[in-house]
Scaffold this active site. Structure first.
Site, PDB file in Angstrom:
ATOM      1  N   HIS A  51      -7.779  -1.134  -2.338  1.00  0.00           N
ATOM      2  CA  HIS A  51      -6.125  -1.388  -2.301  1.00  0.00           C
ATOM      3  C   HIS A  51      -5.576  -0.469  -1.111  1.00  0.00           C
ATOM      4  O   HIS A  51      -6.192  -0.412  -0.410  1.00  0.00           O
ATOM      5  CB  HIS A  51      -5.621  -0.749  -3.587  1.00  0.00           C
ATOM      6  CG  HIS A  51      -5.908   0.717  -3.864  1.00  0.00           C
ATOM      7  ND1 HIS A  51      -6.980   1.479  -4.142  1.00  0.00           N
ATOM      8  CD2 HIS A  51      -4.690   1.575  -3.946  1.00  0.00           C
ATOM      9  CE1 HIS A  51      -6.844   2.693  -4.009  1.00  0.00           C
ATOM     10  NE2 HIS A  51      -5.429   3.015  -4.185  1.00  0.00           N
TER      11      HIS A  51
ATOM     12  N   ASP B  86      -5.075   6.341   1.635  1.00  0.00           N
ATOM     13  CA  ASP B  86      -6.296   7.112   1.563  1.00  0.00           C
ATOM     14  C   ASP B  86      -7.507   6.102   1.068  1.00  0.00           C
ATOM     15  O   ASP B  86      -8.528   6.646   0.979  1.00  0.00           O
ATOM     16  CB  ASP B  86      -5.975   8.091   0.494  1.00  0.00           C
ATOM     17  CG  ASP B  86      -5.852   7.767  -0.816  1.00  0.00           C
ATOM     18  OD1 ASP B  86      -4.906   6.958  -1.070  1.00  0.00           O
ATOM     19  OD2 ASP B  86      -6.263   8.099  -1.724  1.00  0.00           O
ATOM     20  N   HIS B  87      -7.427   4.591   1.140  1.00  0.00           N
ATOM     21  CA  HIS B  87      -8.291   3.711   0.970  1.00  0.00           C
ATOM     22  C   HIS B  87      -8.230   2.713   2.129  1.00  0.00           C
ATOM     23  O   HIS B  87      -9.322   2.034   2.266  1.00  0.00           O
ATOM     24  CB  HIS B  87      -8.337   2.991  -0.093  1.00  0.00           C
ATOM     25  CG  HIS B  87      -8.563   4.271  -1.600  1.00  0.00           C
ATOM     26  ND1 HIS B  87      -9.467   4.451  -2.299  1.00  0.00           N
ATOM     27  CD2 HIS B  87      -7.444   5.030  -1.777  1.00  0.00           C
ATOM     28  CE1 HIS B  87      -9.115   5.287  -3.209  1.00  0.00           C
ATOM     29  NE2 HIS B  87      -7.874   5.738  -2.831  1.00  0.00           N
TER      30      HIS B  87
ATOM     31  N   HIS C 258      -3.378   1.578  -0.549  1.00  0.00           N
ATOM     32  CA  HIS C 258      -2.885   3.009  -0.229  1.00  0.00           C
ATOM     33  C   HIS C 258      -3.651   3.391   1.057  1.00  0.00           C
ATOM     34  O   HIS C 258      -4.750   3.204   1.059  1.00  0.00           O
ATOM     35  CB  HIS C 258      -3.166   3.834  -1.567  1.00  0.00           C
ATOM     36  CG  HIS C 258      -2.053   3.559  -2.638  1.00  0.00           C
ATOM     37  ND1 HIS C 258      -2.361   3.729  -3.847  1.00  0.00           N
ATOM     38  CD2 HIS C 258      -0.928   2.912  -2.553  1.00  0.00           C
ATOM     39  CE1 HIS C 258      -1.472   3.518  -4.616  1.00  0.00           C
ATOM     40  NE2 HIS C 258      -0.415   2.972  -3.643  1.00  0.00           N
TER      41      HIS C 258
END
Ligand SMILES: [Zn+2]
Ligand SMILES: [Zn+2]
Length: 244
Positions: free
Chosen positions: A60, A64-65, A62
């Site tokens: 996804h 942090d990914h 976000h």
């Protein structure tokens, strides 16, 4: 097959852990699962040869990914990568990637790459093959912004790795992880229910249905990290290497 946790932290750097990024390497496959903002320095820290990576699976959008990609792509360009690279993710990946690249390094998305960069948007529940890697995305539940949200069941060389990504409990996690050789599951909190995330207690209540052969917890908040020593579960740490 070897899987290394390059980063297994949450969005807030809890425990000083890097953002989510897992590296999988075997005879015929070399890929990343997620590429959070801190992934490039973490890949370098653990001596991963970035040129050997053929595929990146994004769960996804976000940071942090996903937000490590502009750094990784810029590094690839400046280190004269020539090997093709495929980046796979939810619908909208082409637009979202261009946006984040432009936000962080202006004009970087318009520069001609020295290497062939292929972006592929996946449909939930439709298996796609990338060389020896078969990927089945499952839709998960993680709020309103930063989606669509996918969890991945990945089959390569007769082994199955499943990753829940960030999600609150949803029934799709059962087929996602059923009998997997390795299930990497978010355990954001111990028993406190936080919207859009998974607690260990909720996950635990469903493990009998999922029946993973091995379970490793990831994406833990300070609440979980403080309890790790007292838990009967295996947990990820940055740099941890697993043979699958
Ligand atoms: Zn996250
Ligand atoms: Zn998230």
């Amino acid at each position: 097959m070897r899987l290394q946790f390059i980063g297994c932290g949450d969005a807030f750097g809890s425990g000083g852990r890097s953002n989510t990024c897992f590296h999988v390497a075997s005879e015929g496959a070399n890929f990343l699962i997620d590429c959070g903002a801190s992934s490039l320095p973490a890949l370098k820290r653990f001596g991963i040869t970035r040129d050997d990576i053929d595929l990146i699976l994004i769960t996804h959008f976000h940071g942090d990914h996903f937000a490590g990609l502009p750094f990784l792509l810029l590094d690839a360009q400046f280190t004269r990568r020539t090997r093709p690279l495929t980046i796979v993710g939810p619908k909208g990946i082409e637009t979202r990637l261009a946006l984040v690249r432009e936000a962080l390094f202006e004009n970087s998305s318009k520069t001609k790459q020295r290497f062939d960069l292929r972006l592929v948007a996946l449909e939930p529940k439709v298996t796609a093959s990338f060389g020896a890697v078969n990927v089945t995305p499952f839709p998960v539940v993680h709020g309103e912004s930063g989606g669509p949200f996918l969890a991945y069941r990945i089959e390569t060389e007769g082994r199955v790795i499943a990753y829940t990504a960030d999600t609150e409990w949803t029934e799709t996690l059962i087929p996602l992880g059923r009998d997997a050789d390795l299930l990497i599951a978010e355990a954001y909190t111990y028993d406190r229910e936080v919207k859009n995330h998974l607690s260990l207690k909720t996950l635990e209540a469903h493990l009998g249905e999922i029946k993973p052969k091995r379970l490793i917890l990831t994406h833990m908040s300070d609440d979980m990290l403080a309890r790790l020593d007292a838990l009967d579960y295996e947990a990820a740490s940055d740099g941890l290497v697993i043979d699958i």
